[in-house]
Write a protein that holds these residues in place. Structure first.
Motif, PDB file in Angstrom:
ATOM      1  N   LEU A  77       0.820  -1.211   0.000  1.00  0.00           N
ATOM      2  CA  LEU A  77       0.000   0.000   0.000  1.00  0.00           C
ATOM      3  C   LEU A  77       0.856   1.265   0.000  1.00  0.00           C
ATOM      4  CD1 LEU A  77      -2.830  -0.947   2.538  1.00  0.00           C
ATOM      5  CD2 LEU A  77      -2.918  -0.973   0.044  1.00  0.00           C
TER       6      LEU A  77
ATOM      7  N   ARG B 294      -7.222   3.177   2.780  1.00  0.00           N
ATOM      8  CA  ARG B 294      -5.796   2.832   2.691  1.00  0.00           C
ATOM      9  C   ARG B 294      -5.022   3.530   3.808  1.00  0.00           C
ATOM     10  NH1 ARG B 294      -5.405   3.437  -2.424  1.00  0.00           N
ATOM     11  NH2 ARG B 294      -4.738   5.608  -2.530  1.00  0.00           N
TER      12      ARG B 294
ATOM     13  N   MET C 189      -8.217  -1.150  -1.822  1.00  0.00           N
ATOM     14  CA  MET C 189      -7.204  -0.290  -1.198  1.00  0.00           C
ATOM     15  C   MET C 189      -5.952  -0.201  -2.049  1.00  0.00           C
ATOM     16  SD  MET C 189      -7.335  -0.834   2.954  1.00  0.00           S
ATOM     17  CE  MET C 189      -6.884  -2.576   2.908  1.00  0.00           C
TER      18      MET C 189
ATOM     19  N   ALA D 130      -3.949  -3.350  -2.892  1.00  0.00           N
ATOM     20  CA  ALA D 130      -3.002  -4.426  -2.561  1.00  0.00           C
ATOM     21  C   ALA D 130      -3.420  -5.724  -3.234  1.00  0.00           C
ATOM     22  CB  ALA D 130      -2.916  -4.608  -1.044  1.00  0.00           C
TER      23      ALA D 130
END
Length: 317
Positions: free
Chosen positions: A11, A132, A200, A202
């Motif tokens: 992230l 995130r 997010m 990932a």
């Protein structure tokens, strides 16, 4: 813990040119990591993180995007499980101006208890960035093979409500819960966790988490199938396999001439051969009901049967 570090590393490596998204992620990280507070009769922004990469991302954004200097200090702390490393993030010059820029302070100079309305009411990129940022600051995730959860410790009840609202905009239901004195927002449904990781930013970690979880579930399913009282699961598996074969045949008959919604339902059936109709509905984008996914697959098979009859009649003529 290893997976958590991998998720946060992935992230923190995201590069985006969208300024509102950067602001949303930075503001949320500062809000969940600590926030604006008085120290020695002056306002500072202080936050603490468990990921050096996340901390460095925030320092870089604050420097380049907001033209403020942030100091990062490593802190070692002894815990019952050993020494842990934390990273202290501090803005002690221009902290009030930075808080106003990021929405941590409102125009009346009041500290925002939840998340800035510009983020919650913003576009989907901002919503994803807020989740995130919250995860980078205070997120946790279960290791594959254990009871599934993705959880964020929240600094206030208002931030819980804000994250719930943001998750709802992403089509995901998040639950609020209290653990001792801390309020948390939690996802326990495996499909929701995988989807949130993807949203997010990932995808690599999502695939790893899902793959290992699926391996564990497959072993558990094999053990259950060995029991004589597991006839329902065998019947469900047989029905799913038969449906998969029928969908594959329908695709061969119809070729590229398939309505998009029916094709998407068929693709889900082929990609998730062991999934129930309810699970397929949750995997759809956007999620739909069990009856809706069943209806689309049924119409796909009916369309293929109709086309096959037409082709057969033409050949006989």
């Amino acid at each position: 813990m290893a997976l958590l570090n991998e998720v946060k590393s992935e992230l923190a490596s995201i590069e985006t040119d969208l300024s509102p998204a950067k602001m949303a992620q930075a503001a949320t990280m500062m809000r969940f990591g600590g926030g604006l507070r008085p120290v020695d009769n002056k306002a500072v922004i202080r936050a603490q993180f468990d990921s050096l990469e996340a901390t460095e991302w925030l320092r870089k954004i604050v420097s380049q995007f907001f033209q403020r200097e942030a100091k990062v200090t490593r802190i070692s702390r002894q815990t019952p499980n050993g020494i842990v490393q934390r990273y202290d993030f501090l803005v002690d010059r221009g902290a009030t101006a930075l808080a106003l820029q990021t929405g941590l302070l409102d125009r009346r100079m009041h500290i925002v208890k939840g998340l800035p309305s510009d983020i919650i009411d913003g576009n989907i990129a901002q919503i994803k960035a807020a989740w995130r940022g919250a995860f980078l600051a205070r997120g946790m995730i279960s290791d594959p093979g254990k009871a599934s959860y993705l959880e964020i410790i929240c600094p206030s009840h208002e931030t819980v409500i804000a994250l719930q609202a943001a998750a709802h905009r992403l089509g995901i239901t998040a639950q609020a819960r209290m653990v001792r004195s801390s309020e948390r927002i939690t996802l326990r449904d495996s499909d929701s966790i995988e989807r949130m990781l993807m949203l997010m930013g990932a995808p690599r970690s999502a695939r790893e988490w899902t793959g290992k979880r699926t391996d564990g579930e497959a072993r558990g399913k094999a053990n259950r199938l060995a029991n004589f009282d597991d006839a329902n699961m065998r019947r469900s598996a047989k029905a799913a396999a038969e449906a998969t074969q029928k969908v594959r045949q329908a695709f061969e008959i119809l070729g590229d001439d398939i309505p998009e919604n029916l094709k998407a339902a068929g693709d889900l059936r082929l990609e998730h051969t062991d999934a129930s109709l309810e699970e397929l509905g949750r995997l759809a984008d956007p999620p739909i009901t069990k009856d809706a996914i069943a209806g689309r697959i049924r119409r796909l098979l009916q369309l293929a049967a109709k086309v096959e009859r037409t082709q057969s009649d033409q050949q006989s003529d």
